[in-house]
Design an enzyme around this catalytic site. Structure first.
Site, PDB file in Angstrom:
ATOM      1  CG  HIS A  86       0.922   7.475  -5.645  1.00 21.14           C
ATOM      2  ND1 HIS A  86       2.106   7.030  -6.209  1.00 21.14           N
ATOM      3  CD2 HIS A  86       1.050   7.225  -4.307  1.00 21.14           C
ATOM      4  CE1 HIS A  86       2.899   6.547  -5.278  1.00 21.14           C
ATOM      5  NE2 HIS A  86       2.276   6.645  -4.106  1.00 21.14           N
TER       6      HIS A  86
ATOM      7  CG  ASP B 114       1.665   8.474   0.092  1.00 22.25           C
ATOM      8  OD1 ASP B 114       1.673   7.767  -0.929  1.00 22.25           O
ATOM      9  OD2 ASP B 114       2.696   8.744   0.746  1.00 22.25           O
TER      10      ASP B 114
ATOM     11  CG  HIS C 208       5.257  10.037  -3.988  1.00 21.97           C
ATOM     12  ND1 HIS C 208       4.099  10.505  -3.406  1.00 21.97           N
ATOM     13  CD2 HIS C 208       5.363   8.743  -3.589  1.00 21.97           C
ATOM     14  CE1 HIS C 208       3.531   9.556  -2.683  1.00 21.97           C
ATOM     15  NE2 HIS C 208       4.278   8.463  -2.796  1.00 21.97           N
TER      16      HIS C 208
ATOM     17  NE  ARG D 228       3.720   5.184   3.581  1.00 26.10           N
ATOM     18  CZ  ARG D 228       2.847   4.679   2.712  1.00 26.10           C
ATOM     19  NH1 ARG D 228       2.988   4.883   1.425  1.00 26.10           N
ATOM     20  NH2 ARG D 228       1.836   3.940   3.149  1.00 26.10           N
TER      21      ARG D 228
END
Length: 283
Positions: A96, A98, A246, A261
């Site tokens: 995917h 983000d 990723h 993150r």
């Protein structure tokens, strides 16, 4: 002011950045060098960094795409991505990019390792730009006229099975984006679809879309377009969601993994046929 070092990992994606402490207040020239390295390599890695949540926010707040409004550093949200010893399913265990379900997708994601398993837990990245380059000219021409819908419904369903998200009420969000975009910094064309969030082409049914989408997903995920990050304590990864997918590898059952993150704001995406400058529009 010393230059950062940029060591490419392979010929298509990924570089390791040295000679910089990203926990410090960096000058504009260093930020420009990091931005250039990110845009040219898709994903960059920093080693031996001591990055608190506040310093990670501050670092992320220094990066802005051309034409985008800089978000206040205080608004940068830290997300803890955790897998506990007893869990079998992880977060991010599928290809995917983000937040592509948003009208304004995230440009960058910055992920810092906090707790690592004794082995495993790598993250794999794949270049959407390299995948686009390898398409036939006829396919490129076709795809550049197309739009695709992205939504987060499948991911919400999957995440609800994790104990830390049980009972959480998440809103289904969807957006339509060009299938091929032009990067606002480099001008390079790239596919913009991913298995996690892209559901169908605009004007097509999901059944009609499935064969071509599956072909594109498999194309983007080929090993030659990939780089694999083996995390160490103090490792920070910074990737460009406009040109990179990723996948968080789930091969460390019985051990804990915690990552920190923060996202970097993006821009609305326009079709790849425009110039790089014209591909920037305000939200």
């Amino acid at each position: 002011m010393d230059d950062i070092s940029v060591t490419r990992i392979n010929g298509l994606i990924g570089a390791e950045i040295g000679n910089v402490d990203i926990s410090k207040d960096l000058d504009d020239r260093t930020i420009e060098q990091i931005t250039k390295a990110l845009a040219e390599n898709g994903v960059i890695f920093f080693r031996d960094q001591d990055l608190s949540a506040d310093r990670q926010r501050a670092f992320a707040g220094r990066f802005t795409l051309p034409g985008a409004k800089r978000a206040p550093v205080a608004d940068a949200q830290i997300t803890m991505i955790e897998k506990e010893e007893q869990q079998l399913k992880n977060v991010g265990g599928g290809w995917h990019a983000d937040q592509t379900f948003n009208e304004v997708p995230s440009w960058g994601s910055i992920l810092a390792a906090k707790v690592l398993p004794s082995a495993g837990g790598d993250t794999v990245f794949a270049s959407l730009a390299a995948a686009y380059d390898d398409l036939s000219e006829g396919m490129k021409t076709q795809l550049e006229t197309m739009l695709a819908e992205h939504n987060n419904e499948r991911v919400i369903t999957s995440m609800s099975l994790l104990p830390q998200y049980a009972g959480a009420k998440a809103k289904i969000v969807k957006a339509t984006h060009p299938v091929v975009i032009r990067h606002p910094i480099t001008g390079r064309k790239s596919l913009f679809v991913n298995r996690g969030y892209t559901t169908h082409f605009e004007g097509w049914t999901q059944e009609e879309s499935a064969p071509l989408l599956q072909y594109l997903f498999q194309k983007c995920e080929r090993p030659e377009y990939q780089v694999r990050l083996k995390w160490r304590p103090g490792t920070v990864a910074f990737w460009d969601n406009l040109q990179v997918l990723h996948y968080a590898v789930n091969d460390y059952h019985g051990e804990r993994r915690v990552m920190q993150r923060v996202s970097v704001s993006g821009i609305r995406l326009d079709r790849a046929g425009c110039t790089a400058a014209a591909c920037v529009s305000q939200p």
